[in-house]
Design a protein around this motif. Sequence first.
Motif, PDB file in Angstrom:
ATOM      1  N   UNK A 336      82.694 -68.343 -62.349  1.00 15.57           N
ATOM      2  CA  UNK A 336      81.407 -68.567 -61.697  1.00 15.57           C
ATOM      3  C   UNK A 336      81.405 -67.985 -60.289  1.00 15.57           C
ATOM      4  N   UNK A 337      82.500 -68.174 -59.584  1.00 13.40           N
ATOM      5  CA  UNK A 337      82.609 -67.631 -58.224  1.00 13.40           C
ATOM      6  C   UNK A 337      82.550 -66.107 -58.237  1.00 13.40           C
ATOM      7  N   UNK A 338      83.244 -65.510 -59.208  1.00 20.94           N
ATOM      8  CA  UNK A 338      83.262 -64.045 -59.299  1.00 20.94           C
ATOM      9  C   UNK A 338      81.888 -63.499 -59.674  1.00 20.94           C
ATOM     10  N   UNK A 339      81.156 -64.219 -60.527  1.00 18.25           N
ATOM     11  CA  UNK A 339      79.804 -63.771 -60.898  1.00 18.25           C
ATOM     12  C   UNK A 339      78.904 -63.730 -59.667  1.00 18.25           C
ATOM     13  N   UNK A 340      78.945 -64.800 -58.857  1.00 15.65           N
ATOM     14  CA  UNK A 340      78.134 -64.837 -57.629  1.00 15.65           C
ATOM     15  C   UNK A 340      78.571 -63.726 -56.679  1.00 15.65           C
ATOM     16  N   UNK A 341      79.882 -63.567 -56.506  1.00 14.60           N
ATOM     17  CA  UNK A 341      80.405 -62.493 -55.645  1.00 14.60           C
ATOM     18  C   UNK A 341      79.959 -61.125 -56.162  1.00 14.60           C
ATOM     19  N   UNK A 342      80.055 -60.932 -57.467  1.00 16.06           N
ATOM     20  CA  UNK A 342      79.712 -59.644 -58.064  1.00 16.06           C
ATOM     21  C   UNK A 342      78.240 -59.319 -57.837  1.00 16.06           C
ATOM     22  N   UNK A 343      77.370 -60.317 -58.096  1.00  8.02           N
ATOM     23  CA  UNK A 343      75.930 -60.075 -58.039  1.00  8.02           C
ATOM     24  C   UNK A 343      75.432 -59.953 -56.601  1.00  8.02           C
ATOM     25  N   UNK A 344      75.971 -60.769 -55.680  1.00  8.96           N
ATOM     26  CA  UNK A 344      75.426 -60.834 -54.324  1.00  8.96           C
ATOM     27  C   UNK A 344      76.142 -59.939 -53.311  1.00  8.96           C
ATOM     28  N   UNK A 345      77.407 -59.612 -53.561  1.00  3.47           N
ATOM     29  CA  UNK A 345      78.179 -58.835 -52.592  1.00  3.47           C
ATOM     30  C   UNK A 345      78.662 -57.502 -53.164  1.00  3.47           C
ATOM     31  N   UNK A 346      79.336 -57.576 -54.315  1.00  2.82           N
ATOM     32  CA  UNK A 346      79.950 -56.379 -54.893  1.00  2.82           C
ATOM     33  C   UNK A 346      78.906 -55.320 -55.268  1.00  2.82           C
ATOM     34  N   UNK A 347      77.851 -55.726 -55.970  1.00  2.00           N
ATOM     35  CA  UNK A 347      76.835 -54.765 -56.423  1.00  2.00           C
ATOM     36  C   UNK A 347      76.109 -54.101 -55.254  1.00  2.00           C
ATOM     37  N   UNK A 348      75.607 -54.863 -54.251  1.00  2.00           N
ATOM     38  CA  UNK A 348      74.936 -54.195 -53.123  1.00  2.00           C
ATOM     39  C   UNK A 348      75.820 -53.185 -52.395  1.00  2.00           C
ATOM     40  N   UNK A 349      77.116 -53.512 -52.250  1.00  2.00           N
ATOM     41  CA  UNK A 349      78.019 -52.589 -51.553  1.00  2.00           C
ATOM     42  C   UNK A 349      78.276 -51.334 -52.385  1.00  2.00           C
ATOM     43  N   UNK A 350      78.628 -51.521 -53.648  1.00  2.00           N
ATOM     44  CA  UNK A 350      78.932 -50.367 -54.498  1.00  2.00           C
ATOM     45  C   UNK A 350      77.683 -49.543 -54.808  1.00  2.00           C
ATOM     46  N   UNK A 351      76.521 -50.182 -54.795  1.00  2.00           N
ATOM     47  CA  UNK A 351      75.270 -49.445 -55.034  1.00  2.00           C
ATOM     48  C   UNK A 351      75.069 -48.373 -53.973  1.00  2.00           C
TER      49      UNK A 351
END
Length: 535
Positions: A336-351
Motif C-alpha cells: 500500500x505504501x509503495x502504491x501511494x509512493x508510485x502514484x504520487x511521487x514516482x510517476x510525476x518524477x519519471x514522467x
Amino acid sequence: MISYLTQQLHMPMTKAANTLTNFGGTASLTPLLGAFVADSFAGRFWTITVASIIYQIGLVSLTLSAVLPKLRPPPCKNGEICQEANTGQVAILYVSLLLTAVGSGGIRPCVVAFGADQFDETDEKQKTSTWKFFNWYYFSMGASMLVAVTVIVYIQDNIGWGWGLGVPTIAMTVSVITFVIGYPLYRNLNPAGSPFTRLIQVCVAAYKKRNLPMVSDHKLLYQNEELDASISVSGKLQHTKQMKFLDKAAIVTKEEYAKSQSNPNLWRLNTVHRVEELKSVLRMGPIWASGILLITAYAQQSTFSLQQAKTMNRSLTSSFQIPAGSMTVFTLISMLTTIVFYDRIFVPITRKLTGLERGISFLSRMGIGFAISVLATLVAGFIEIKRKNAAFAHGLTYKPHETIPISVFWLVPQYSLHGVAETFMSIGHLEFFYDQAPESMRSTATALFWMSIAGGNYASTLLVTMVHKLSAGHDGSNWLPDDNLNTGKLENFYWLITLLQVLNLIYYLFCAKFYTFKPIQVAQQNDGIEVGNNV
C-alpha cells in the motif's frame, strides 16, 4: 487457512500447504470460464452478480463446517496423536473451497475490467485516468486484505473460527447487495460474442488456406468495418508483419468475393482486425508465462514463511502476541505504501524524464518487480539460517513446539520486499493485459492475469512436492519436513526459487525487448472529420 487446516483439521503441513496452493491455483484458473461467459453473452455485471452468490454459498458452507462440531475432528488431547479429519469432513471442506473458487472465477476477471469500463476511452481526459484505476483498485484490494490479516485473524485466534469465518461471510453479503443496488449508476458495455470462437475461426480459416500464396500487399487483405463494429468500438487493429501464416485467413478468394461484402463464412474468411486479435493474444503469451514464477515465490508467504513465524517470538507485550497469520500485514503495508509512493511521487518524477503519462511503461514496471522478488527470496534464505542458528544455540532444534527466542520481526524484510515486488510486477502485469488485449477480450485478458497466478500456485505445489520427495534422506532428513522445520533446510528451498527467478528475469528481459505493441487506429471526431491515429 494454513492454521485452520493444521490446527483444526489436523492436516500434515505439506498436505495443508499443497491443499491451499491447489485451491489458489483452481480459484485463479476458473476466471477463464467467467471471462468467457461475460465476454460472450452475459456481460460483466450479471457475471459478477451470479458469481458472487455462488461464492457466498461457499462461504456459508465453510462457516458451518467451523461451527458444527461433527464437521471437524475432535480437539487434540495432551499426549495423544491428533485425529486427522475424516473423508466426509475433508469433502465438505473441498466442496466449500470449490464453490468459492467457482465464484471467484466470475468475480476476478470482471471486476477490474468492469471498473475500467466506467472510463470512456474516446475521451482523452478519462482515458489517461484508466491506468490510475489499476493502482487504486489494487490499493483497495490490499486494504481489505490488511483488515483480513489483522482484525479477522485476531478474531479467529481469540474468539473462534465460527466468527472468524462468519464475519467475512456477513461482509460479502453486504458487498453483493451494495453492488446490485448500484446498477443504475454503471456504464454497461454489451458483450460482443464469444472471443474464443473468433480465435478458433481464424485458426481454422488460416489452416484451410494454408496452400494459398500470400498476397503481394497487405492492403488487399479482407476488411469489413460493419462486421467488426461491435468488437472495435475504441479502434481498429492494424496489420502487423509477425505470424504471416495467420494472414491467410484474411485472403479473399474469387469464390468468396461475392459474399465477403454481406455475409462471409467466418470459418473460411476473417477480417484483418480478427486476425490481429489472435496475434495480440499470442504475442502476450511469453510475457504471461514470465509471471508464473513470481507467484510461486509469493505463495511461500502463506505456507512456509508462516510456519517460520509460528516458531519465533511473536510477543509485543507480556499479554499480546502477534498471530502468525497476521505477518502478511507487512507485505500489505509495504504494498500500500509503495502504491501511494508510485502514484504520487514516482510517476510525476519519471514522467518529466520519459515524457510518458504513466511515468514508465508497464514492461519496465514489471521488470523492476521481478528484480525485487529475486532479492526477497534471497534474503529469506539468510533469515532462515539465522532462525535455525538461534534454535540450535538454545537447544531447541528438536523441540518444534517450543518458541525460539528470536524476534519474528526478522521476517519483516522478506515480507516487505514481496509487497514492493507485487506493486511493481502484478499491477504492471494487470495493466499489460488490459492495454494489449483486444477490447472485446478484456475480461479474458484479466483472466489471463489470474491464470498466471494459478500457474504460480500449481508450480509451487509441484516444486514443494518434488523437493520434499527428492530431498528425503534415509535418516529421515528432509529440506521440507512435515513435523519440525528446525531440522529441515528451508533456506536451500528459498535459494532454489531465487535461482529460478534469476533465470526467469533473463527470460523476461529477452521477451520484453522483442515484444511488439498492438497497433490500433483510433477513430476521433474533429470538426466532423474522422481522423485515424496509430497508437
